[in-house]
Design a protein around this motif. Structure first.
Motif, PDB file in Angstrom:
ATOM      1  N   LEU A 274      -2.564   9.638  -2.106  1.00 18.47           N
ATOM      2  CA  LEU A 274      -3.011   8.664  -3.103  1.00 18.47           C
ATOM      3  C   LEU A 274      -4.460   8.922  -3.495  1.00 18.47           C
ATOM      4  CD1 LEU A 274      -2.340   6.239  -4.821  1.00 18.47           C
ATOM      5  CD2 LEU A 274      -2.859   4.754  -2.872  1.00 18.47           C
ATOM      6  N   LEU A 275      -5.283   9.327  -2.541  1.00 14.53           N
ATOM      7  CA  LEU A 275      -6.666   9.684  -2.856  1.00 14.53           C
ATOM      8  C   LEU A 275      -6.708  10.809  -3.882  1.00 14.53           C
ATOM      9  CD1 LEU A 275      -9.756   9.623  -2.341  1.00 14.53           C
ATOM     10  CD2 LEU A 275      -9.349  11.215  -0.434  1.00 14.53           C
ATOM     11  N   ARG A 276      -5.930  11.863  -3.657  1.00 13.05           N
ATOM     12  CA  ARG A 276      -5.912  12.988  -4.592  1.00 13.05           C
ATOM     13  C   ARG A 276      -5.412  12.555  -5.967  1.00 13.05           C
ATOM     14  NH1 ARG A 276      -9.108  14.746  -1.720  1.00 13.05           N
ATOM     15  NH2 ARG A 276      -8.907  16.497  -0.262  1.00 13.05           N
ATOM     16  N   TYR A 303      -4.121  -4.183   6.378  1.00 14.27           N
ATOM     17  CA  TYR A 303      -2.811  -4.720   6.734  1.00 14.27           C
ATOM     18  C   TYR A 303      -1.737  -4.386   5.698  1.00 14.27           C
ATOM     19  CZ  TYR A 303      -4.939  -7.073  10.629  1.00 14.27           C
ATOM     20  OH  TYR A 303      -5.597  -7.317  11.806  1.00 14.27           O
ATOM     21  N   ILE A 304      -2.124  -4.226   4.447  1.00 11.92           N
ATOM     22  CA  ILE A 304      -1.123  -3.852   3.449  1.00 11.92           C
ATOM     23  C   ILE A 304      -0.494  -2.510   3.807  1.00 11.92           C
ATOM     24  CG2 ILE A 304      -0.760  -3.224   1.030  1.00 11.92           C
ATOM     25  CD1 ILE A 304      -3.014  -5.179   0.304  1.00 11.92           C
ATOM     26  N   HIS A 305      -1.306  -1.550   4.250  1.00 12.64           N
ATOM     27  CA  HIS A 305      -0.773  -0.201   4.481  1.00 12.64           C
ATOM     28  C   HIS A 305       0.166  -0.145   5.684  1.00 12.64           C
ATOM     29  CE1 HIS A 305      -3.756   0.351   7.719  1.00 12.64           C
ATOM     30  NE2 HIS A 305      -3.216   1.522   7.983  1.00 12.64           N
ATOM     31  N   LEU A 306       0.170  -1.193   6.506  1.00 12.66           N
ATOM     32  CA  LEU A 306       1.059  -1.236   7.664  1.00 12.66           C
ATOM     33  C   LEU A 306       2.340  -2.003   7.392  1.00 12.66           C
ATOM     34  CD1 LEU A 306      -1.576  -1.928  10.474  1.00 12.66           C
ATOM     35  CD2 LEU A 306      -0.530   0.258   9.858  1.00 12.66           C
ATOM     36  N   ASN A 307       2.516  -2.485   6.174  1.00 11.13           N
ATOM     37  CA  ASN A 307       3.706  -3.262   5.869  1.00 11.13           C
ATOM     38  C   ASN A 307       4.969  -2.403   5.972  1.00 11.13           C
ATOM     39  OD1 ASN A 307       4.928  -5.815   4.675  1.00 11.13           O
ATOM     40  ND2 ASN A 307       5.652  -4.262   3.234  1.00 11.13           N
ATOM     41  N   ASN A 308       6.013  -3.011   6.535  1.00  6.57           N
ATOM     42  CA  ASN A 308       7.319  -2.381   6.629  1.00  6.57           C
ATOM     43  C   ASN A 308       7.187  -0.997   7.289  1.00  6.57           C
ATOM     44  OD1 ASN A 308      10.058  -2.148   6.383  1.00  6.57           O
ATOM     45  ND2 ASN A 308      10.124  -2.144   4.165  1.00  6.57           N
ATOM     46  N   SER A 309       7.622   0.065   6.634  1.00  4.77           N
ATOM     47  CA  SER A 309       7.524   1.400   7.234  1.00  4.77           C
ATOM     48  C   SER A 309       6.259   2.139   6.819  1.00  4.77           C
ATOM     49  CB  SER A 309       8.749   2.241   6.849  1.00  4.77           C
ATOM     50  OG  SER A 309       8.843   2.384   5.444  1.00  4.77           O
ATOM     51  N   GLY A 310       5.348   1.441   6.130  1.00  2.00           N
ATOM     52  CA  GLY A 310       4.079   2.046   5.723  1.00  2.00           C
ATOM     53  C   GLY A 310       3.945   2.157   4.226  1.00  2.00           C
ATOM     54  N   VAL A 311       2.749   1.888   3.704  1.00  2.00           N
ATOM     55  CA  VAL A 311       2.494   1.880   2.262  1.00  2.00           C
ATOM     56  C   VAL A 311       1.266   2.739   1.959  1.00  2.00           C
ATOM     57  CG1 VAL A 311       2.027   0.445   0.241  1.00  2.00           C
ATOM     58  CG2 VAL A 311       3.371  -0.494   2.140  1.00  2.00           C
ATOM     59  N   PRO A 312       1.389   3.806   1.166  1.00  2.00           N
ATOM     60  CA  PRO A 312       0.199   4.539   0.735  1.00  2.00           C
ATOM     61  C   PRO A 312      -0.771   3.585   0.033  1.00  2.00           C
ATOM     62  CG  PRO A 312       2.175   5.766   0.188  1.00  2.00           C
ATOM     63  CD  PRO A 312       2.634   4.408   0.650  1.00  2.00           C
ATOM     64  N   THR A 313      -1.986   3.492   0.557  1.00  2.00           N
ATOM     65  CA  THR A 313      -2.945   2.486   0.101  1.00  2.00           C
ATOM     66  C   THR A 313      -4.326   3.101  -0.005  1.00  2.00           C
ATOM     67  OG1 THR A 313      -1.668   0.751   1.224  1.00  2.00           O
ATOM     68  CG2 THR A 313      -3.921   0.203   0.608  1.00  2.00           C
ATOM     69  N   ILE A 314      -5.090   2.614  -0.968  1.00  2.00           N
ATOM     70  CA  ILE A 314      -6.494   3.004  -1.090  1.00  2.00           C
ATOM     71  C   ILE A 314      -7.316   1.765  -1.421  1.00  2.00           C
ATOM     72  CG2 ILE A 314      -6.298   3.585  -3.554  1.00  2.00           C
ATOM     73  CD1 ILE A 314      -8.329   5.849  -3.056  1.00  2.00           C
ATOM     74  N   LYS A 355       6.716  10.025  -5.376  1.00  2.00           N
ATOM     75  CA  LYS A 355       7.307  11.044  -4.514  1.00  2.00           C
ATOM     76  C   LYS A 355       6.286  12.126  -4.176  1.00  2.00           C
ATOM     77  CE  LYS A 355      11.116  14.384  -4.286  1.00  2.00           C
ATOM     78  NZ  LYS A 355      12.281  14.980  -5.005  1.00  2.00           N
ATOM     79  N   GLN A 356       5.523  12.561  -5.186  1.00  2.00           N
ATOM     80  CA  GLN A 356       4.508  13.591  -4.947  1.00  2.00           C
ATOM     81  C   GLN A 356       3.399  13.087  -4.038  1.00  2.00           C
ATOM     82  OE1 GLN A 356       3.327  14.678  -8.911  1.00  2.00           O
ATOM     83  NE2 GLN A 356       5.114  16.005  -9.256  1.00  2.00           N
ATOM     84  N   ILE A 357       3.010  11.830  -4.203  1.00  2.00           N
ATOM     85  CA  ILE A 357       1.990  11.231  -3.353  1.00  2.00           C
ATOM     86  C   ILE A 357       2.446  11.236  -1.896  1.00  2.00           C
ATOM     87  CG2 ILE A 357       0.910   9.019  -2.751  1.00  2.00           C
ATOM     88  CD1 ILE A 357       0.727   8.490  -5.810  1.00  2.00           C
ATOM     89  N   LEU A 358       3.696  10.878  -1.676  1.00  2.00           N
ATOM     90  CA  LEU A 358       4.224  10.802  -0.307  1.00  2.00           C
ATOM     91  C   LEU A 358       4.337  12.170   0.341  1.00  2.00           C
ATOM     92  CD1 LEU A 358       7.021   8.131  -0.876  1.00  2.00           C
ATOM     93  CD2 LEU A 358       4.941   7.845   0.498  1.00  2.00           C
ATOM     94  N   GLU A 359       4.486  13.213  -0.467  1.00  2.00           N
ATOM     95  CA  GLU A 359       4.658  14.561   0.080  1.00  2.00           C
ATOM     96  C   GLU A 359       3.341  15.199   0.526  1.00  2.00           C
ATOM     97  OE1 GLU A 359       6.636  16.519  -3.102  1.00  2.00           O
ATOM     98  OE2 GLU A 359       8.645  15.838  -2.508  1.00  2.00           O
ATOM     99  N   GLN A 360       2.224  14.621   0.134  1.00  2.00           N
ATOM    100  CA  GLN A 360       0.929  15.245   0.481  1.00  2.00           C
ATOM    101  C   GLN A 360       0.436  14.784   1.842  1.00  2.00           C
ATOM    102  OE1 GLN A 360      -2.080  15.755  -2.573  1.00  2.00           O
ATOM    103  NE2 GLN A 360      -0.650  14.971  -4.094  1.00  2.00           N
TER     104      GLN A 360
END
Length: 360
Positions: A274-276, A303-314, A355-360
């Motif tokens: 997500l940073l990139r 805490y948002i980034h720990l929700n459920n199975s994880g959330v890409p967050t910035i 999808k691309q964000i999650l792959e990095q």
């Protein structure tokens, strides 16, 4: 741009001048709701009172969170003499409180007070060198005694906020006021949705005003549980280090140099993908960015980034001077740049981008 700036200014004025400390955010939630309602398809809230505005319903769920609450105080006791004893809501240091005016939020309305202490004239030399203990401070509302204070409407559990009207600084683009932490984030969440009101988005956008961030990011947990976001942005203030006595390594960001991307803090490490994505979008849009990092402290991202199975967050911050005091200062151009960056990012966040964000 002139009308756009006037809209942002009036939004900030109303948000910041409305009292809403941790646990008593309802007044400011109503203000944010009024401003975002024309652009939202649905308005809901979680069980703690966070405001959730949704635009669109297809594609990835994208959350922009600013927290509604400001640092403040709570009345814990009324003395026989009519003074109010209190505890802090959020992070304060006592020497920043002395002789400051405050507003007590009672069921009968706002009561003006001042935080008092022992005058320096009768302190010993050693006492003058030390910070006051909370037990030594009190709020003076001009009451004759306990009964008089109660007649004014004061009750134990009432909340208190600084008194600091929104002010444009001496013909400049600098704004002065209370509660910039974090009504700025709420204003950004509203403005992004307003900017995108006539567009069909490749995602479902959630603009959120969370509660109780200053006492443990509690509304971030509950609102994220309600939304189940795929991507999240926490918008908050950042510590501007461009004033005398502040070292660049301690506070690297500066007013006027645009959005700050938070690399790491006490509760969150930025998601690399997500940073990139945000960096690339900023470059394409010609928006300058700077970078912030902290050993301590945290934002709703923790805490948002720990929700459920994880959330890409910035976390994206707006450089702000003098936060966690009675009055802070911000440059409106920096707020507008954060809005511009997030608007550009939201337009691109489709399923393939996620999808691309999650792959990095």
């Amino acid at each position: 741009m002139g009308n756009e700036r006037e809209t942002l200014k009036e939004l900030m004025r109303e948000l910041t001048e409305t009292p809403g400390p941790s646990g008593n955010e309802a007044p400011v939630r109503k203000v944010m709701e009024k401003w975002v309602k024309p652009y939202a398809d649905e308005l809901t809230s979680d069980g703690l009172g966070s405001l959730i505005a949704r635009k669109g319903s297809k594609g990835p769920r994208v959350m922009i969170a600013g927290h509604l609450d400001e640092i403040g105080f709570m009345v814990t006791r009324i003395t026989d003499e009519g003074f109010l004893k209190f505890e802090t809501l959020g992070g304060w240091v006592t020497h920043m409180m002395l002789s400051q005016r405050v507003e007590v939020m009672t069921d009968k309305g706002i009561i003006l007070g001042v935080i008092g202490s022992v005058p320096p004239h009768i302190m010993t030399a050693e006492q003058r060198k030390k910070s006051f203990q909370m037990s030594e401070l009190f709020i003076d509302i001009g009451a004759k005694d306990r009964e008089h204070a109660e007649e004014m409407g004061v009750r134990q559990g009432d909340t208190v906020v600084p008194y600091s009207p929104f002010t444009e600084m001496n013909g400049t683009d600098m704004w002065l006021g209370k509660a910039f932490d974090n009504r700025i984030g709420c204003a950004v969440a509203v403005e992004v949705m307003r900017q995108l009101q006539n567009e069909a988005l490749p995602n479902a956008l959630y603009s959120v005003g969370t509660v109780q961030e200053e006492v443990g990011c509690r509304g971030a947990r509950t609102s994220a549980a309600a939304i189940q976001p795929d991507i999240a942005f926490a918008v908050d203030v950042g510590i501007a280090g461009d004033t005398p006595g502040v070292k660049a390594d301690d506070a690297p960001i500066k007013v006027g140099e645009g959005p700050a991307l938070v690399l790491v803090d006490g509760g969150h490490v930025v998601h690399r993908g997500l940073l990139r994505f945000v960096q690339q979008t900023a470059e394409e849009a010609g928006i300058p960015v700077q970078y912030e990092w902290m050993n301590g402290g945290a934002t709703d991202a923790s805490y948002i980034h720990l929700n459920n199975s994880g959330v890409p967050t910035i976390s994206i911050s707006v450089p702000t001077r003098y936060i966690h005091g009675h009055t802070a200062m911000v440059l409106k151009d920096d707020i507008e740049q954060v809005v511009a960056l997030l608007t550009a990012v939201i337009r691109k966040l489709d399923e393939q981008a996620v999808k691309q964000i999650l792959e990095q």
